[in-house]
Design an enzyme around this catalytic site. Structure first.
Site, PDB file in Angstrom:
ATOM      1  CB  SER A  96      -0.885   0.021   1.256  1.00 15.59           C
ATOM      2  OG  SER A  96      -1.527   1.286   1.372  1.00 15.59           O
ATOM      3  CE1 TYR A 133      -4.211  -2.131   4.921  1.00 16.23           C
ATOM      4  CE2 TYR A 133      -3.376   0.091   4.539  1.00 16.23           C
ATOM      5  CZ  TYR A 133      -3.901  -1.093   4.057  1.00 16.23           C
ATOM      6  OH  TYR A 133      -4.112  -1.234   2.708  1.00 16.23           O
TER       7      TYR A 133
HETATM    8  P1  NAP Z   1     -11.757  -5.149   0.414  1.00 14.58           P
HETATM    9  O1  NAP Z   1     -12.626  -4.553  -0.627  1.00 14.58           O
HETATM   10  O2  NAP Z   1     -12.020  -4.841   1.859  1.00 14.58           O
HETATM   11  O3  NAP Z   1     -11.745  -6.731   0.219  1.00 14.58           O
HETATM   12  C1  NAP Z   1     -10.992  -7.517   1.087  1.00 14.58           C
HETATM   13  C2  NAP Z   1     -10.988  -8.947   0.610  1.00 14.58           C
HETATM   14  O4  NAP Z   1     -10.133  -9.711   1.472  1.00 14.58           O
HETATM   15  C3  NAP Z   1     -12.344  -9.602   0.655  1.00 14.58           C
HETATM   16  O5  NAP Z   1     -12.427 -10.505  -0.415  1.00 14.58           O
HETATM   17  C4  NAP Z   1     -12.322 -10.333   2.001  1.00 14.58           C
HETATM   18  O6  NAP Z   1     -13.198 -11.454   2.043  1.00 14.58           O
HETATM   19  C5  NAP Z   1     -10.880 -10.794   2.026  1.00 14.58           C
HETATM   20  N1  NAP Z   1     -10.359 -11.104   3.363  1.00 14.58           N
HETATM   21  C6  NAP Z   1     -10.296 -10.287   4.437  1.00 14.58           C
HETATM   22  N2  NAP Z   1      -9.710 -10.930   5.467  1.00 14.58           N
HETATM   23  C7  NAP Z   1      -9.392 -12.176   5.013  1.00 14.58           C
HETATM   24  C8  NAP Z   1      -8.788 -13.304   5.604  1.00 14.58           C
HETATM   25  N3  NAP Z   1      -8.359 -13.296   6.886  1.00 14.58           N
HETATM   26  N4  NAP Z   1      -8.636 -14.423   4.841  1.00 14.58           N
HETATM   27  C9  NAP Z   1      -9.053 -14.441   3.550  1.00 14.58           C
HETATM   28  N5  NAP Z   1      -9.625 -13.407   2.939  1.00 14.58           N
HETATM   29  C10 NAP Z   1      -9.800 -12.285   3.671  1.00 14.58           C
HETATM   30  O7  NAP Z   1     -10.207  -4.760   0.163  1.00 14.58           O
HETATM   31  P2  NAP Z   1      -9.495  -4.023  -1.079  1.00 14.58           P
HETATM   32  O8  NAP Z   1      -9.635  -2.575  -0.888  1.00 14.58           O
HETATM   33  O9  NAP Z   1      -9.887  -4.663  -2.356  1.00 14.58           O
HETATM   34  O10 NAP Z   1      -7.961  -4.365  -0.742  1.00 14.58           O
HETATM   35  C11 NAP Z   1      -7.292  -5.483  -1.300  1.00 14.58           C
HETATM   36  C12 NAP Z   1      -5.831  -5.368  -0.922  1.00 14.58           C
HETATM   37  O11 NAP Z   1      -5.311  -4.144  -1.431  1.00 14.58           O
HETATM   38  C13 NAP Z   1      -5.562  -5.356   0.579  1.00 14.58           C
HETATM   39  O12 NAP Z   1      -4.376  -6.058   0.878  1.00 14.58           O
HETATM   40  C14 NAP Z   1      -5.406  -3.884   0.877  1.00 14.58           C
HETATM   41  O13 NAP Z   1      -4.632  -3.666   2.035  1.00 14.58           O
HETATM   42  C15 NAP Z   1      -4.720  -3.406  -0.383  1.00 14.58           C
HETATM   43  N6  NAP Z   1      -4.875  -1.973  -0.612  1.00 14.58           N
HETATM   44  C16 NAP Z   1      -6.100  -1.410  -0.816  1.00 14.58           C
HETATM   45  C17 NAP Z   1      -6.201  -0.050  -1.013  1.00 14.58           C
HETATM   46  C18 NAP Z   1      -7.500   0.659  -1.249  1.00 14.58           C
HETATM   47  O14 NAP Z   1      -7.522   1.907  -1.256  1.00 14.58           O
HETATM   48  N7  NAP Z   1      -8.601  -0.041  -1.440  1.00 14.58           N
HETATM   49  C19 NAP Z   1      -5.042   0.737  -1.010  1.00 14.58           C
HETATM   50  C20 NAP Z   1      -3.816   0.134  -0.790  1.00 14.58           C
HETATM   51  C21 NAP Z   1      -3.748  -1.223  -0.606  1.00 14.58           C
HETATM   52  P3  NAP Z   1     -14.774 -11.288   2.462  1.00 14.58           P
HETATM   53  O15 NAP Z   1     -15.454 -10.702   1.238  1.00 14.58           O
HETATM   54  O16 NAP Z   1     -15.217 -12.684   2.754  1.00 14.58           O
HETATM   55  O17 NAP Z   1     -14.821 -10.373   3.644  1.00 14.58           O
END
Ligand code: NAP
Length: 248
Positions: free
Chosen positions: A143, A157
């Site tokens: 991130s 985080y």
């Molecule tokens: P999101 O929309 O909150 O989705 C999270 C996903 O991870 C969901 O599919 C969730 O499953 C799954 N998950 C959560 N805990 C888990 C666990 N313990 N075991 C297996 N699966 C798990 O997140 P996102 O924004 O797409 O982020 C994806 C990645 O990108 C993350 O690593 C995040 O830190 C990184 N990221 C995101 C952003 C941003 O702005 N969005 C920025 C920088 C980095 P359920 O659907 O079953 O809950």
């Protein structure tokens, strides 16, 4: 042979966008999820409807036995995997470090860091020439917070993503001559549901003026970077950390 890709946390957000794009590019796709079965099944159904191959498995990446079961299930249904995206990640309610307790810190680091290590371990055991495998590629989700620190929001985080950066560099060098490339993407502020978990669903819109490109990113824009790093077009790229942040 159809390449097989495992994406952890593929039911929503960046993981779901990556799954859909990967299927279009010809991968057989396995997504894991934590508890949102209907969302995971919707992603699988979309891929199947377009003639692709996909499956979804509930497995908590932070629990070693569940990770082992996850990889066993992928092997049983799709054969050996050639690509892994360590995407599952969490954050919690925005707060200062002086308010954080140990239970929260353990949850964040268990999912974001331990989970990525465990999944990479299982992938290396299958991909590495050291184990008779035929190589592969891993992309870790870091991130922009790893660089910025997320003060007042979630330094825990951000620090877990700093660990992902170091993990990426170390693992990349460890397995570089075993046929495995390991890279990371560092998304900036992307429109997904993760921000609601921090208590601020509209966070991307609040911060978009701080982005040089003056907008938040879409999950598909991160998926494009992930798929490029997995592809043969990135055949000489390993240990790289690619910012997908609109310049932030
Ligand atoms: P999101 O929309 O909150 O989705 C999270 C996903 O991870 C969901 O599919 C969730 O499953 C799954 N998950 C959560 N805990 C888990 C666990 N313990 N075991 C297996 N699966 C798990 O997140 P996102 O924004 O797409 O982020 C994806 C990645 O990108 C993350 O690593 C995040 O830190 C990184 N990221 C995101 C952003 C941003 O702005 N969005 C920025 C920088 C980095 P359920 O659907 O079953 O809950």
């Amino acid at each position: 042979m159809t390449p097989t890709l495992l994406i952890t946390g593929g039911s929503r957000g960046i993981g779901a966008a990556t799954a859909r794009l990967a299927a279009q590019r010809g991968y057989a796709v396995c997504i894991s999820y934590l508890r949102n079965k209907s969302a995971a099944e919707a992603v699988v159904d979309d891929i199947l409807a377009l003639g692709g191959r996909a499956m979804a498995i509930a497995a908590d990446v932070g629990i070693e036995t569940e990770v082992i079961r996850l990889f066993g299930a992928v092997n049983a249904q799709f054969g050996s995997i050639s690509a892994l995206v360590n995407n599952a990640g969490i954050l919690e309610q925005q707060m200062r470090v002086d308010q954080m307790d140990a239970a929260r810190l353990l949850r964040i680091f268990t999912t974001n860091v331990v989970g990525s290590f465990l999944c990479a371990r299982e992938a290396v055991r299958r991909m590495s020439s050291r184990y008779g495998g035929s190589g592969g590629a891993i992309v870790n989700l870091s991130s922009g917070a790893a660089r910025l620190g997320a003060p007042g929001e979630y330094v825990d985080y951000a620090a877990s993503k700093g660990a992902i950066d170091t993990f990426t560099i170390g693992l990349a060098r460890e397995v570089a001559d075993e046929g495995i490339r390991v890279n990371a993407v560092r998304p900036g502020v992307i429109y997904t549901e993760i921000h609601a978990d921090g208590g601020e669903p509209q966070r991307v819109d609040r911060l978009k003026a701080t982005v040089p490109m003056q907008r938040g990113g879409q999950a598909e824009e991160v998926a494009n970077a992930i798929l490029w790093l997995l592809s043969d077009e990135a055949s000489y790229v390993t240990g790289a950390i690619l910012d997908v942040t609109g310049g932030r």
